[in-house]
Design a protein around this motif. Structure first.
Motif, PDB file in Angstrom:
ATOM      1  N   ILE A   9     -17.990 -90.059  78.254  1.00 33.97           N
ATOM      2  CA  ILE A   9     -19.344 -90.156  78.774  1.00 33.97           C
ATOM      3  C   ILE A   9     -19.681 -88.859  79.497  1.00 33.97           C
ATOM      4  CG2 ILE A   9     -20.923 -91.529  80.179  1.00 33.97           C
ATOM      5  CD1 ILE A   9     -18.804 -93.824  79.943  1.00 33.97           C
ATOM      6  N   PHE A  10     -20.702 -88.176  79.015  1.00 36.59           N
ATOM      7  CA  PHE A  10     -21.128 -86.903  79.577  1.00 36.59           C
ATOM      8  C   PHE A  10     -22.492 -87.057  80.236  1.00 36.59           C
ATOM      9  CE2 PHE A  10     -17.704 -85.255  77.187  1.00 36.59           C
ATOM     10  CZ  PHE A  10     -17.515 -83.905  77.469  1.00 36.59           C
ATOM     11  N   GLY A  11     -22.810 -86.107  81.113  1.00 36.74           N
ATOM     12  CA  GLY A  11     -24.130 -86.052  81.732  1.00 36.74           C
ATOM     13  C   GLY A  11     -24.549 -84.621  81.944  1.00 36.74           C
ATOM     14  N   PRO A  12     -24.215 -84.047  83.115  1.00 36.16           N
ATOM     15  CA  PRO A  12     -24.694 -82.696  83.423  1.00 36.16           C
ATOM     16  C   PRO A  12     -23.844 -81.567  82.839  1.00 36.16           C
ATOM     17  CG  PRO A  12     -23.561 -83.613  85.314  1.00 36.16           C
ATOM     18  CD  PRO A  12     -23.608 -84.699  84.285  1.00 36.16           C
ATOM     19  N   THR A  13     -22.797 -81.906  82.094  1.00 35.56           N
ATOM     20  CA  THR A  13     -22.001 -80.880  81.424  1.00 35.56           C
ATOM     21  C   THR A  13     -22.184 -81.008  79.914  1.00 35.56           C
ATOM     22  OG1 THR A  13     -20.081 -82.358  81.568  1.00 35.56           O
ATOM     23  CG2 THR A  13     -20.267 -80.616  83.227  1.00 35.56           C
ATOM     24  N   SER A  14     -21.815 -79.955  79.191  1.00 30.73           N
ATOM     25  CA  SER A  14     -22.136 -79.872  77.771  1.00 30.73           C
ATOM     26  C   SER A  14     -21.059 -80.486  76.885  1.00 30.73           C
ATOM     27  CB  SER A  14     -22.320 -78.414  77.358  1.00 30.73           C
ATOM     28  OG  SER A  14     -22.446 -78.304  75.952  1.00 30.73           O
ATOM     29  N   PRO A  15     -21.382 -81.532  76.132  1.00 25.72           N
ATOM     30  CA  PRO A  15     -20.419 -82.041  75.156  1.00 25.72           C
ATOM     31  C   PRO A  15     -20.179 -81.061  74.013  1.00 25.72           C
ATOM     32  CG  PRO A  15     -22.510 -83.209  74.981  1.00 25.72           C
ATOM     33  CD  PRO A  15     -22.607 -82.344  76.192  1.00 25.72           C
ATOM     34  N   LEU A  16     -21.144 -80.190  73.763  1.00 24.46           N
ATOM     35  CA  LEU A  16     -20.942 -79.174  72.719  1.00 24.46           C
ATOM     36  C   LEU A  16     -19.739 -78.307  73.046  1.00 24.46           C
ATOM     37  CD1 LEU A  16     -24.625 -77.999  72.166  1.00 24.46           C
ATOM     38  CD2 LEU A  16     -23.262 -79.381  70.587  1.00 24.46           C
ATOM     39  N   LEU A  17     -19.578 -77.979  74.321  1.00 23.77           N
ATOM     40  CA  LEU A  17     -18.534 -77.063  74.743  1.00 23.77           C
ATOM     41  C   LEU A  17     -17.241 -77.760  75.129  1.00 23.77           C
ATOM     42  CD1 LEU A  17     -21.109 -75.278  74.907  1.00 23.77           C
ATOM     43  CD2 LEU A  17     -20.170 -74.278  76.995  1.00 23.77           C
ATOM     44  N   TYR A  18     -17.335 -78.997  75.660  1.00 24.30           N
ATOM     45  CA  TYR A  18     -16.185 -79.574  76.347  1.00 24.30           C
ATOM     46  C   TYR A  18     -15.735 -80.946  75.844  1.00 24.30           C
ATOM     47  CZ  TYR A  18     -17.572 -75.964  79.697  1.00 24.30           C
ATOM     48  OH  TYR A  18     -17.927 -74.773  80.283  1.00 24.30           O
ATOM     49  N   ARG A  19     -16.349 -81.480  74.805  1.00 23.95           N
ATOM     50  CA  ARG A  19     -15.956 -82.823  74.369  1.00 23.95           C
ATOM     51  C   ARG A  19     -14.508 -82.806  73.837  1.00 23.95           C
ATOM     52  NH1 ARG A  19     -18.470 -80.253  70.354  1.00 23.95           N
ATOM     53  NH2 ARG A  19     -17.774 -80.541  68.194  1.00 23.95           N
ATOM     54  N   PRO A  20     -13.787 -83.921  73.987  1.00 26.41           N
ATOM     55  CA  PRO A  20     -12.467 -84.023  73.351  1.00 26.41           C
ATOM     56  C   PRO A  20     -12.605 -83.933  71.837  1.00 26.41           C
ATOM     57  CG  PRO A  20     -12.740 -85.719  75.024  1.00 26.41           C
ATOM     58  CD  PRO A  20     -14.088 -85.091  74.822  1.00 26.41           C
ATOM     59  N   LEU A  21     -11.704 -83.188  71.225  1.00 22.40           N
ATOM     60  CA  LEU A  21     -11.741 -83.015  69.780  1.00 22.40           C
ATOM     61  C   LEU A  21     -10.664 -83.876  69.134  1.00 22.40           C
ATOM     62  CD1 LEU A  21     -12.236 -79.150  69.444  1.00 22.40           C
ATOM     63  CD2 LEU A  21     -13.960 -80.956  69.320  1.00 22.40           C
ATOM     64  N   GLY A  22     -11.025 -84.532  68.084  1.00 22.22           N
ATOM     65  CA  GLY A  22     -10.085 -85.387  67.373  1.00 22.22           C
ATOM     66  C   GLY A  22     -10.827 -86.187  66.328  1.00 22.22           C
ATOM     67  N   PRO A  23     -10.089 -86.771  65.408  1.00 22.29           N
ATOM     68  CA  PRO A  23     -10.747 -87.506  64.326  1.00 22.29           C
ATOM     69  C   PRO A  23     -11.415 -88.798  64.788  1.00 22.29           C
ATOM     70  CG  PRO A  23      -8.364 -87.736  64.201  1.00 22.29           C
ATOM     71  CD  PRO A  23      -8.623 -86.713  65.245  1.00 22.29           C
ATOM     72  N   ARG A  24     -11.036 -89.302  65.982  1.00 25.65           N
ATOM     73  CA  ARG A  24     -11.605 -90.565  66.471  1.00 25.65           C
ATOM     74  C   ARG A  24     -12.122 -90.391  67.892  1.00 25.65           C
ATOM     75  NH1 ARG A  24      -7.780 -95.291  66.180  1.00 25.65           N
ATOM     76  NH2 ARG A  24      -6.230 -93.793  66.955  1.00 25.65           N
ATOM     77  N   SER A  25     -12.954 -89.386  68.091  1.00 28.39           N
ATOM     78  CA  SER A  25     -13.515 -89.101  69.409  1.00 28.39           C
ATOM     79  C   SER A  25     -15.032 -89.148  69.342  1.00 28.39           C
ATOM     80  CB  SER A  25     -13.055 -87.721  69.898  1.00 28.39           C
ATOM     81  OG  SER A  25     -11.659 -87.699  70.102  1.00 28.39           O
ATOM     82  N   LEU A  26     -15.625 -90.015  70.155  1.00 27.38           N
ATOM     83  CA  LEU A  26     -17.077 -90.133  70.231  1.00 27.38           C
ATOM     84  C   LEU A  26     -17.548 -89.769  71.631  1.00 27.38           C
ATOM     85  CD1 LEU A  26     -17.698 -93.504  68.305  1.00 27.38           C
ATOM     86  CD2 LEU A  26     -17.807 -91.159  67.416  1.00 27.38           C
ATOM     87  N   VAL A  27     -18.803 -89.335  71.714  1.00 26.27           N
ATOM     88  CA  VAL A  27     -19.406 -88.952  72.989  1.00 26.27           C
ATOM     89  C   VAL A  27     -20.700 -89.725  73.183  1.00 26.27           C
ATOM     90  CG1 VAL A  27     -20.524 -87.093  74.276  1.00 26.27           C
ATOM     91  CG2 VAL A  27     -18.408 -86.642  73.026  1.00 26.27           C
ATOM     92  N   CYS A  28     -20.896 -90.235  74.406  1.00 27.11           N
ATOM     93  CA  CYS A  28     -22.175 -90.821  74.802  1.00 27.11           C
ATOM     94  C   CYS A  28     -22.750 -89.916  75.896  1.00 27.11           C
ATOM     95  CB  CYS A  28     -21.988 -92.241  75.331  1.00 27.11           C
ATOM     96  SG  CYS A  28     -21.371 -93.416  74.105  1.00 27.11           S
ATOM     97  N   ALA A  29     -23.943 -89.424  75.676  1.00 24.96           N
ATOM     98  CA  ALA A  29     -24.550 -88.479  76.617  1.00 24.96           C
ATOM     99  C   ALA A  29     -26.064 -88.523  76.489  1.00 24.96           C
ATOM    100  CB  ALA A  29     -24.045 -87.058  76.331  1.00 24.96           C
ATOM    101  N   PRO A  30     -26.788 -88.146  77.552  1.00 25.05           N
ATOM    102  CA  PRO A  30     -28.241 -88.015  77.426  1.00 25.05           C
ATOM    103  C   PRO A  30     -28.580 -86.969  76.365  1.00 25.05           C
ATOM    104  CG  PRO A  30     -27.540 -87.898  79.731  1.00 25.05           C
ATOM    105  CD  PRO A  30     -26.298 -87.813  78.904  1.00 25.05           C
ATOM    106  N   PRO A  31     -29.669 -87.142  75.639  1.00 26.30           N
ATOM    107  CA  PRO A  31     -30.028 -86.146  74.608  1.00 26.30           C
ATOM    108  C   PRO A  31     -30.076 -84.721  75.134  1.00 26.30           C
ATOM    109  CG  PRO A  31     -31.395 -88.102  74.395  1.00 26.30           C
ATOM    110  CD  PRO A  31     -30.590 -88.291  75.649  1.00 26.30           C
ATOM    111  N   ALA A  32     -30.511 -84.543  76.385  1.00 24.37           N
ATOM    112  CA  ALA A  32     -30.629 -83.195  76.944  1.00 24.37           C
ATOM    113  C   ALA A  32     -29.282 -82.512  77.105  1.00 24.37           C
ATOM    114  CB  ALA A  32     -31.358 -83.241  78.288  1.00 24.37           C
ATOM    115  N   SER A  33     -28.200 -83.300  77.237  1.00 23.68           N
ATOM    116  CA  SER A  33     -26.873 -82.702  77.395  1.00 23.68           C
ATOM    117  C   SER A  33     -26.480 -81.894  76.166  1.00 23.68           C
ATOM    118  CB  SER A  33     -25.823 -83.792  77.658  1.00 23.68           C
ATOM    119  OG  SER A  33     -26.093 -84.474  78.861  1.00 23.68           O
ATOM    120  N   TRP A  34     -26.991 -82.308  75.008  1.00 20.99           N
ATOM    121  CA  TRP A  34     -26.653 -81.624  73.762  1.00 20.99           C
ATOM    122  C   TRP A  34     -27.433 -80.309  73.613  1.00 20.99           C
ATOM    123  CZ3 TRP A  34     -22.546 -83.356  71.139  1.00 20.99           C
ATOM    124  CH2 TRP A  34     -22.145 -84.671  71.353  1.00 20.99           C
ATOM    125  N   THR A  35     -28.293 -80.004  74.567  1.00 20.90           N
ATOM    126  CA  THR A  35     -29.024 -78.730  74.531  1.00 20.90           C
ATOM    127  C   THR A  35     -28.396 -77.696  75.462  1.00 20.90           C
ATOM    128  OG1 THR A  35     -30.581 -79.287  76.318  1.00 20.90           O
ATOM    129  CG2 THR A  35     -31.149 -80.018  74.094  1.00 20.90           C
TER     130      THR A  35
END
Length: 346
Positions: free
Chosen positions: A276-302
């Motif tokens: 679960i992300f908010g004020p940090t970027s999932p683009l840069l910092y999300r866990p990487l793996g074949p079974r990793s999902l992210v829930c974040a506000p749309p603005a986080s992806w910008t």
């Protein structure tokens, strides 16, 4: 024999995101001596890594005299290559003073001027991709993006015995995080009452066994979940070593947590993760793996650029982690639980 020095001072999640570099180096140079300079705080991320010859302590207070003393020690090792996997100019200075002939590292705003091979981060580039780009400057090809952590078999067996026979699926929840040396950023935490509502839903819909984990700095968040939840929860917070936590995660069907090092550890042992992300970027910092999902506000992806979390900044409402709903996270959990098989237990 080639001697390679990797410098990755902090923190646990960042160190785990650097493990693909170690895999790439070991694949390219099976007989190389690879040492890693890291703080005591982040060192557990590299425990037992098969590519590493030894861990060398990075100064807890990276003053210029402390950097110079460490460089004097490192210079005696006569390293061939040095890789700086950090934006700090002190990492570049350390490798320069260590008299390493080939030095590759991250260059932001001129901080990497002392490297012989410099990499400038691209917008939206994941940290792992950035670190691998540093290795590529020295001719080392990537060998996948997934982090890795080897759980000692005896530790896994011990934790499995401690866990006993539980109802599957086994879901590990970490409601804390966001506390690191020099940085506390509690806006990265999803509210405890929402973790509690999620736990209740997973217990109701999947008959899941829920285990809460965290360290001493997570006590308030864990307490909040325990107080708000209606379903039975197992509180294992502040009771596990790093390797025991990794073992528990490897036995779990699912991990759910905030943007923290434990999420990267779950991905590193192959467990399905919902972060679960908010004020940090999932683009840069999300866990990487074949079974990793992210829930974040749309603005986080910008958010395309890294931000120094040691410096306070205002958080716009569009990046508030509270914009992530329980329903959204529950749907991500359901998607992964539907595809997950129970891990083997020794």
């Amino acid at each position: 024999m080639r001697r390679i020095l990797v410098v990755k001072p902090c923190c646990l999640g960042d160190a785990l995101m650097a493990t693909p570099v170690l895999r790439a180096l070991r694949t390219a140079f099976p007989d190389a001596a690879i040492d890693v300079v890291v703080t005591r705080w982040a060192a557990p991320a590299f425990d037992g890594h098969p590519a590493i010859r030894r861990l060398i302590p990075y100064p807890e207070q990276a003053t210029l005299p402390a950097i110079a003393r460490l460089a004097q020690q490192l210079a005696r090792e006569r390293y061939d290559w040095g890789l700086g996997l950090d934006r700090s100019p002190r990492v570049a200075l350390l490798l320069y003073l260590s008299r390493i002939p080939k030095r590759a590292g991250v260059n932001v705003a001129g901080r990497g001027i002392l490297y012989t091979h410099r990499v400038r981060p691209r917008p939206s580039q994941h940290e792992t991709e950035l670190y691998l780009a540093v290795a590529e400057m020295l001719g080392v090809s990537p060998q996948g993006l997934e982090p890795e952590y080897a759980v000692p078999p005896d530790v896994r067996a011990s934790v499995a015995a401690r866990l006993g026979s539980v109802t599957r699926p086994l879901v590990v929840i970490h409601p804390g995080g966001a506390v690191n040396p020099g940085s506390t950023f509690l806006a990265k935490r999803w509210p405890p009452e929402r973790f509690a509502a999620l736990a209740d839903r997973l217990h109701s819909e999947f008959s899941a066994t829920i285990v809460l984990v965290g360290g001493s700095s997570d006590a308030e968040a864990v307490s909040g979940v325990l107080h708000a939840a209606r379903s039975p929860l197992l509180d294992w917070s502040n009771r596990l070593t790093w390797s025991e936590l990794a073992a528990l995660l490897s036995l779990a069907d699912l991990f759910v947590g905030n943007d923290s090092g434990i999420g990267h550890l779950a991905a590193a042992v192959g467990t399905a993760t919902v972060s679960i992300f908010g004020p940090t970027s999932p683009l840069l910092y999300r866990p990487l793996g074949p079974r990793s999902l992210v829930c974040a506000p749309p603005a986080s992806w910008t958010l395309h650029e890294a931000r120094d979390l040691r410096r306070p900044f205002s958080i716009p409402d569009t990046l508030d982690i509270r914009n992530v709903t329980v329903n959204e996270v529950a749907q991500a959990c359901a998607a992964l639980l539907g595809a997950a098989g129970a891990p083997d237990v020794p």
